[in-house]
Design a protein around this motif. Sequence first.
Motif, PDB file in Angstrom:
ATOM      1  N   LEU A 159       7.393   9.347   6.462  1.00 19.03           N
ATOM      2  CA  LEU A 159       6.973   9.249   5.056  1.00 19.03           C
ATOM      3  C   LEU A 159       6.524  10.605   4.524  1.00 19.03           C
ATOM      4  CD1 LEU A 159       4.879   5.996   4.619  1.00 19.03           C
ATOM      5  CD2 LEU A 159       6.924   6.639   3.382  1.00 19.03           C
ATOM      6  N   ARG A 169      -1.463  -2.306  -5.284  1.00 18.67           N
ATOM      7  CA  ARG A 169      -1.003  -1.295  -4.356  1.00 18.67           C
ATOM      8  C   ARG A 169      -1.907  -0.048  -4.415  1.00 18.67           C
ATOM      9  NH1 ARG A 169       4.956  -0.512  -5.274  1.00 18.67           N
ATOM     10  NH2 ARG A 169       5.183  -2.399  -4.058  1.00 18.67           N
ATOM     11  N   HIS A 211       3.126   0.717  14.236  1.00 16.10           N
ATOM     12  CA  HIS A 211       3.958   1.832  13.823  1.00 16.10           C
ATOM     13  C   HIS A 211       4.390   1.648  12.371  1.00 16.10           C
ATOM     14  CE1 HIS A 211       6.831   4.961  13.740  1.00 16.10           C
ATOM     15  NE2 HIS A 211       7.822   4.144  13.508  1.00 16.10           N
ATOM     16  N   GLY A 240       6.124  -4.762   4.165  1.00 14.76           N
ATOM     17  CA  GLY A 240       5.619  -4.365   2.854  1.00 14.76           C
ATOM     18  C   GLY A 240       4.859  -5.433   2.104  1.00 14.76           C
ATOM     19  N   SER A 256       0.444   6.304  -3.602  1.00  9.95           N
ATOM     20  CA  SER A 256       0.946   5.030  -3.092  1.00  9.95           C
ATOM     21  C   SER A 256       1.902   4.347  -4.051  1.00  9.95           C
ATOM     22  CB  SER A 256      -0.222   4.102  -2.795  1.00  9.95           C
ATOM     23  OG  SER A 256      -0.856   3.745  -3.989  1.00  9.95           O
ATOM     24  N   TYR A 258      14.068   7.570   4.333  1.00 12.98           N
ATOM     25  CA  TYR A 258      12.792   7.069   4.881  1.00 12.98           C
ATOM     26  C   TYR A 258      12.625   5.578   4.685  1.00 12.98           C
ATOM     27  CZ  TYR A 258      10.793   6.744   0.207  1.00 12.98           C
ATOM     28  OH  TYR A 258      10.544   6.387  -1.083  1.00 12.98           O
ATOM     29  N   GLY A 259      13.296   5.052   3.704  1.00 18.19           N
ATOM     30  CA  GLY A 259      13.106   3.634   3.424  1.00 18.19           C
ATOM     31  C   GLY A 259      14.201   2.760   4.003  1.00 18.19           C
ATOM     32  N   TYR A 260      15.005   3.320   4.892  1.00 17.50           N
ATOM     33  CA  TYR A 260      16.128   2.548   5.407  1.00 17.50           C
ATOM     34  C   TYR A 260      15.644   1.463   6.355  1.00 17.50           C
ATOM     35  CZ  TYR A 260      20.281   1.313   8.034  1.00 17.50           C
ATOM     36  OH  TYR A 260      21.265   0.602   8.637  1.00 17.50           O
ATOM     37  N   ARG A 261      15.892   0.219   5.970  1.00 19.07           N
ATOM     38  CA  ARG A 261      15.471  -0.875   6.831  1.00 19.07           C
ATOM     39  C   ARG A 261      16.687  -1.617   7.347  1.00 19.07           C
ATOM     40  NH1 ARG A 261      11.091  -2.738   2.516  1.00 19.07           N
ATOM     41  NH2 ARG A 261       9.406  -1.390   3.159  1.00 19.07           N
ATOM     42  N   TRP A 273      15.437  -3.110  16.407  1.00 21.56           N
ATOM     43  CA  TRP A 273      15.905  -1.903  15.707  1.00 21.56           C
ATOM     44  C   TRP A 273      17.214  -1.444  16.341  1.00 21.56           C
ATOM     45  CZ3 TRP A 273      13.674   0.341  11.474  1.00 21.56           C
ATOM     46  CH2 TRP A 273      14.167   1.591  11.087  1.00 21.56           C
ATOM     47  N   ARG A 315       8.778  11.084  -1.660  1.00 25.27           N
ATOM     48  CA  ARG A 315       7.660  10.426  -2.324  1.00 25.27           C
ATOM     49  C   ARG A 315       6.376  11.236  -2.219  1.00 25.27           C
ATOM     50  NH1 ARG A 315       5.908   4.992  -0.036  1.00 25.27           N
ATOM     51  NH2 ARG A 315       3.917   5.643  -0.885  1.00 25.27           N
ATOM     52  N   GLY A 330       0.808  -1.222   0.000  1.00 29.58           N
ATOM     53  CA  GLY A 330       0.000   0.000   0.000  1.00 29.58           C
ATOM     54  C   GLY A 330       0.832   1.258   0.000  1.00 29.58           C
ATOM     55  N   ILE A 331       0.295   2.249   0.664  1.00 30.40           N
ATOM     56  CA  ILE A 331       0.938   3.557   0.666  1.00 30.40           C
ATOM     57  C   ILE A 331       2.224   3.509   1.485  1.00 30.40           C
ATOM     58  CG2 ILE A 331      -0.251   4.519   2.686  1.00 30.40           C
ATOM     59  CD1 ILE A 331      -0.835   7.016   0.883  1.00 30.40           C
ATOM     60  N   TRP A 332       2.408   2.496   2.297  1.00 35.71           N
ATOM     61  CA  TRP A 332       3.601   2.404   3.155  1.00 35.71           C
ATOM     62  C   TRP A 332       4.673   1.529   2.550  1.00 35.71           C
ATOM     63  CZ3 TRP A 332       0.854   5.112   6.545  1.00 35.71           C
ATOM     64  CH2 TRP A 332      -0.474   4.777   6.744  1.00 35.71           C
ATOM     65  N   HIS A 333       4.508   1.087   1.323  1.00 33.37           N
ATOM     66  CA  HIS A 333       5.293  -0.069   0.876  1.00 33.37           C
ATOM     67  C   HIS A 333       6.795   0.073   1.083  1.00 33.37           C
ATOM     68  CE1 HIS A 333       6.668   1.797  -2.933  1.00 33.37           C
ATOM     69  NE2 HIS A 333       5.629   2.552  -2.702  1.00 33.37           N
ATOM     70  N   ASP A 334       7.330   1.311   1.095  1.00 32.06           N
ATOM     71  CA  ASP A 334       8.783   1.405   1.262  1.00 32.06           C
ATOM     72  C   ASP A 334       9.174   2.132   2.545  1.00 32.06           C
ATOM     73  OD1 ASP A 334       7.754   3.729   0.391  1.00 32.06           O
ATOM     74  OD2 ASP A 334       9.159   4.061  -1.241  1.00 32.06           O
ATOM     75  N   SER A 335       8.288   2.157   3.514  1.00 35.91           N
ATOM     76  CA  SER A 335       8.620   2.808   4.782  1.00 35.91           C
ATOM     77  C   SER A 335       9.575   1.929   5.588  1.00 35.91           C
ATOM     78  CB  SER A 335       7.347   3.064   5.574  1.00 35.91           C
ATOM     79  OG  SER A 335       7.657   3.373   6.895  1.00 35.91           O
ATOM     80  N   TYR A 336      10.285   2.573   6.511  1.00 34.95           N
ATOM     81  CA  TYR A 336      11.322   1.843   7.243  1.00 34.95           C
ATOM     82  C   TYR A 336      10.780   0.802   8.197  1.00 34.95           C
ATOM     83  CZ  TYR A 336      10.160   5.180  10.946  1.00 34.95           C
ATOM     84  OH  TYR A 336       9.492   5.921  11.877  1.00 34.95           O
ATOM     85  N   SER A 337       9.535   0.982   8.660  1.00 33.79           N
ATOM     86  CA  SER A 337       9.101   0.084   9.720  1.00 33.79           C
ATOM     87  C   SER A 337       8.093  -0.958   9.259  1.00 33.79           C
ATOM     88  CB  SER A 337       8.512   0.889  10.874  1.00 33.79           C
ATOM     89  OG  SER A 337       7.313   1.480  10.452  1.00 33.79           O
ATOM     90  N   VAL A 338       7.937  -1.119   7.963  1.00 34.34           N
ATOM     91  CA  VAL A 338       7.057  -2.188   7.501  1.00 34.34           C
ATOM     92  C   VAL A 338       7.841  -3.162   6.628  1.00 34.34           C
ATOM     93  CG1 VAL A 338       5.055  -0.655   7.500  1.00 34.34           C
ATOM     94  CG2 VAL A 338       6.258  -1.069   5.390  1.00 34.34           C
TER      95      VAL A 338
END
Lengths: 164, 165, 554, 169, 304
Positions: free
Chosen positions: C214, D76, C208, A105, D56, C151-154, C138, C219, A95-103
């Motif tokens: 984000l 998506r 979370h 995905g 998205s 923001y996308g750093y995992r 984490w 984006r 979804g809208i979070w697909h590349d966020s750090y805490s999911v």
Amino acid sequence: MRVRPPKALRKSIWVFHLNTGSCNACDIEILDVLTPFMDAERFGVKLVASPRHADVALLTGPITRETLPKVVNALKAMPRPRLVLAIGACAVGGGIWHDSYSVIGGFPRLKKILEENGVIIDRVVYVPGCPARPEAIIYGLAVLIGLLKKKVKKEVKEAGKGEG
Amino acid sequence: MASPSNYGPYARIIDYARCMGCGTCEEVCKFIHDDNLPRIRVIEVTSGLLKPISCLHCYRAPCVEACPTGAMRRDEKGAVYVEESKCIGCMACLYACPFGVPEVHPMNGTSLKCDLCRDLIAGGASMPGCVAMCPAEAILYGSPQELAQEMKKRALANLLGLPQG
Amino acid sequence: MNQHKDLLPQRLRPLESLIQEWRWIDKGRAVMLDVKRDKLVEVARILYKEIGAFFKTCAGVDERPLWGGFAVYHIFGIDEEGLDVVIYVKIPEKDHPWVPSIVREVPAADWCELEFRDMLGIDPRGRLTQRLVLPDDWPEDVKPLRKDVPYGYRPPRAEESRPVEAGMYPSGVPVGPYHPALHEPEYFELYVEGEEVVDVRYRGFHVHRGIEKLAESPRFDYNKVTFLAERICGICGFVHSCAYVMAVERAGKVEVPERAEYIRALLLEVERLHSHLLWLGVAAHLLGYDAGFMHAWRVREKTMILAEYLTGSRKTYGMNLVGGVRKDITPEKVPKILRVLEEVAEGTKKVADMIVSVPQVRKRLEGTGVLRRGDAAALSVVGPVARASGLNRDIRKDYPYLAYKDVSFMVPVYSEGDNLSRTLVRVEEVFESVEIIKQLLDRMPPGDILNEEWDIEPGKYAVTSVEAPRGEDTHFLITGVGRPYRWRVRAPTYANIPALRPMLRGQELADAPITIASIDPCFSCTDRMLVIDVRTGKRSVLVTRPKVRVVSLG
Amino acid sequence: MVKPILKLITVAKEVGVVTRKYPYESPLLTEEFRGKIEIDASICWGCGACVKACPSNALTIRESMDVMELVYFAGRCIFCGRCADVCPTGAIRVTKEFELATDELEDLEQVVIHRKVKCPICGKHFVPQPLEKYVCEKCAKGEIPTYMMVCPECRRKVGVKKMIRCKGG
Amino acid sequence: MSFINLALSLALIGVAVAVAPILDTVDRKLRARLHSRIGPPTLLQTWYDIAKLLGKEIVVSEGGSAVVVPLFMTVASALLALSALPPGVPSPLAPLDLLYLIMFSAAAHASFILVAVSSGNVYAVIGGFREFVLVSVNEVAFVLGLTAVALSTGVLSFSGAAYYGDFRPIPYIVSFALLSICLYVSSARIPFDLGEAEPELASGVLIELSGPLLAIGIISVLLKRFLSASITAAAIALPIMRYIGAYGLSGFSLLLALTITVWIIHSLIAASLGRSRVEVAVKTLISLYIPLTLLAYTLLLFGV
């Protein structure tokens, strides 16, 4: 080794609701499916409280990092054949979070992690929508247990040319 | 909305003969804008030859003509600018521009180009930043008549070999 | 609004000698005070204890790209004047920023101080901070909200999950993260003696998703964040998107057509209808009265269809844009709206009457989960929870926004503070909402619905509060280039969860679910940031039974 | 005990059975519902406005040397319809289609392939053909001016060179 | 005569196993109708559920494998208790069949609690504990109520009931009220389904069962319900049989018809009430049981 979902599932299908960090919209639509206007019980659908009882996990949400180990455990606790209905944009593609750090995905990525952990999912059906409307969830269930055929397929079109 | 050919009272030109390619204009422009992106860019025209290029705010601006949403428009001072909230980032302006000036804003995806420092001038400045800071006085700002006169003067001086200043 | 532009408002005079500078922000709806770090605690104390402001939230901001340091904004609200007060503290350190903690003076700041510690590494000094944040695996040195962290750093996941700790209390009953009463992954641990709950622990932030980060990422832009805000919560999403666009519009001085404000207010009320009916159903279900659940949801379904008719989507309406709304309510839609409202009002009356007439339901609502007025005020609870405990707080009245200044309505207040009063507050609000919608339809002005031409200056501030079905939802926004520089959300549940402790203590275990539900918790709202206590560790829950033997394959 | 039973029976009797027998009956859709989008490839320019507007990232652009692909991944999509709002040609249409369930993620993709124009100077492919066609129609009444065949970067160089010659030279 | 008795007992057991799931579907259908919805598609729904569960994998958690024995004990006890019921035919157990019924129905409840405890899950244990509290109150009243019914109909035996003794209507009504409340409680329906309370205990006692084990668990719950309904039915049937003289097969059909009626009344009550709290439930029940018991026995004693 995957197991084909038995025919018996067509008459009786018990679902367990697994929220992996969704915004609640899909979750209330899942409950909506059980309420008078949609009434999934007419297909033998029943919402159960324990994953041990479930045939299908209704998975919503993009799978946050925090829920990941719990989701894996919950799916592990389901007896085989183990089916998953990934509901909503988040569960299907992050979804809208697909590349966020805490999911993580979306279910496709979870599936890989599950496979690494030796948890086999016998069949998955994806139900897009944000949120997936109750009818879409019913349709998805019907596709999952083989009552209906899927309608969509990949479309590739060349620009500048007419439809067709 | 102004029509594309509605040429305003002010214009800016770059006197390439005087330009040294020092890049001050680009740095100034970067400094002026919050997003740290220059609207005037020094490019390498041929090897070793550095010259700036920026929007010419053309008389019949093809970018304004091409813009499908009317985000590209001209203000009453003559500057062609992008109304960011209406820009859809289609970049038709870029393909329409004879000089390939507009750029894709790397953060917003909108079209990015010189607006002759509209905000500064609305706030009381007399000229855009690049004009004010050019050490060689190669960037000129004024009414088209003034500019033509100045350029004529310069060309004459050049021809006669007079010292310029 | 403020007649004396150059004078510090009367209420804030006692602070005059302590602040460096001050200015009006947010179109004169708020005051920003620049305070030196060593004066912060004193200022917060006077503001909270002497001036009597409510604490709303605080936000840490990485301002290194702007001037080289960090900053913390503490946001207070003075209800009587409808004035927000923002305390701005600069932190010059680049590497180990710190700020004095105000928790001792302002207990409500507890969570959000831990939040900026975890998200930005700003250390709140002078308090216990052994609480950990973000997912358990984490890395300690990655602070997601700092501008230099993508923001996308995992970070890589820990190879092995921590072994499940055995509980210290043999009587601990885990509720969650997957529990039929919650429908959301949250974790409560109830300590019981017999069937009586003696203590509660809460471990949240399972949901979370990094929304605030984000929104700052390339984006997104101002308009796109509206849709992100809507997905903070599926139940009160429109509230969040409204609060967000209102913040942008106020900070960026964007003109909004009046008709758009009416449509927004109308949809907010439609959302309240749906949310309260949903809650009523869930409450009945938790009390084992499924007929009540089914009938409440049958009535609710009409509001869902109405929402789709007005917006195009049953939930997450997608109606807001910066500068207005996307879809008009045309005159031919009005009769249908009125018809649905009639049905909903009538249906709700019957269903609520039916639910309350069931002896078991009544017995388990009456006198359970009591939150006394004193506790409620001390914890700054919001929304129906506050109103059921005798506090007359409603943002729609206290800080009128959108079209609420043009309509008249009652705010139901009960003094018992038990589950029954919270139920009744919500039921009455359903009828009030119906009336509000009718008035709005009646008075809706003609004209445009969307202003698409705006230009937002960076570095402006706004604080907006919107009365969500669950209470006050506060957004704080700093504008940036093309998108918010920082956007802080404080959802209503965030303010109400601490109230669960006094409510649950001494309750029967059987009533715990309904009591938890009685604050109408929305964890997905609350958890868009992180919170909380890790000393709980993770306890074995019904689903975390690691050793499983498979007996047969049928 | 009798009262709730009677009340329930009264309500149930009044209301009757409300269940919609979907999928054997039509779904409870209103005319405003936003479902999956349809991209009309015959009028799409490939300008990417939809990609920019999509919150998205359901719409993305896949670029290769000479082809640009506009990819719509319904899985998506959040069905906000912003793409249809911003599309300058109206090529994107919001349908009422919601029966998208499938067991293969691939099924949810819609791809529109755009060929790109090649720059005669540097040999780079730069603009999708339909977009160039539109710009030409708008600015040059359909004929392609020579400068438009060249990529923007080369245009800059050529342009500056020309200006140096006519003004400074 | 003992052959007929055996045949009828076996028949009742067979009917119970076959019909209980169908009655459960009737229950669900009725509830659905009260919810304004359609409900299960056919009357065989619960059977489909059970059939499906039988085909599934069993997942047993470590330390929870002991559930199998008490699970089967529950089913067996419930069936044995049922075998005492066919009325109107002198049974070889004759003087003792009341005792036999009490013993096995108690065993069914006790072993069901054992299922909970042996599954080792926190929720199941709490559920089991609740069941235990409820059953301990209820069983006492059940014994007293059943005895009172037997006394007021004139005998201490179901099977022989119709043959001797006086029928005393007033004590009968009081003791029947007591007994029927007890039996409703032991059918574990709302408001007394405390052991499985879904919102707080996530199916409580049954939580750890999966696949075929869960199927057996469900059957045992249904059989317990059927037992409750049919004991209530038997208590109604006894005086009727006295008057119309319906013995043997006709008595058996009467019993069945009444069982189904009672079941439907039970489900109607369950559908319109909420779940109680264990302490409230116990208090309410005690406050009902004590006066009813006292009244019933006083009436019996004074020969009204």
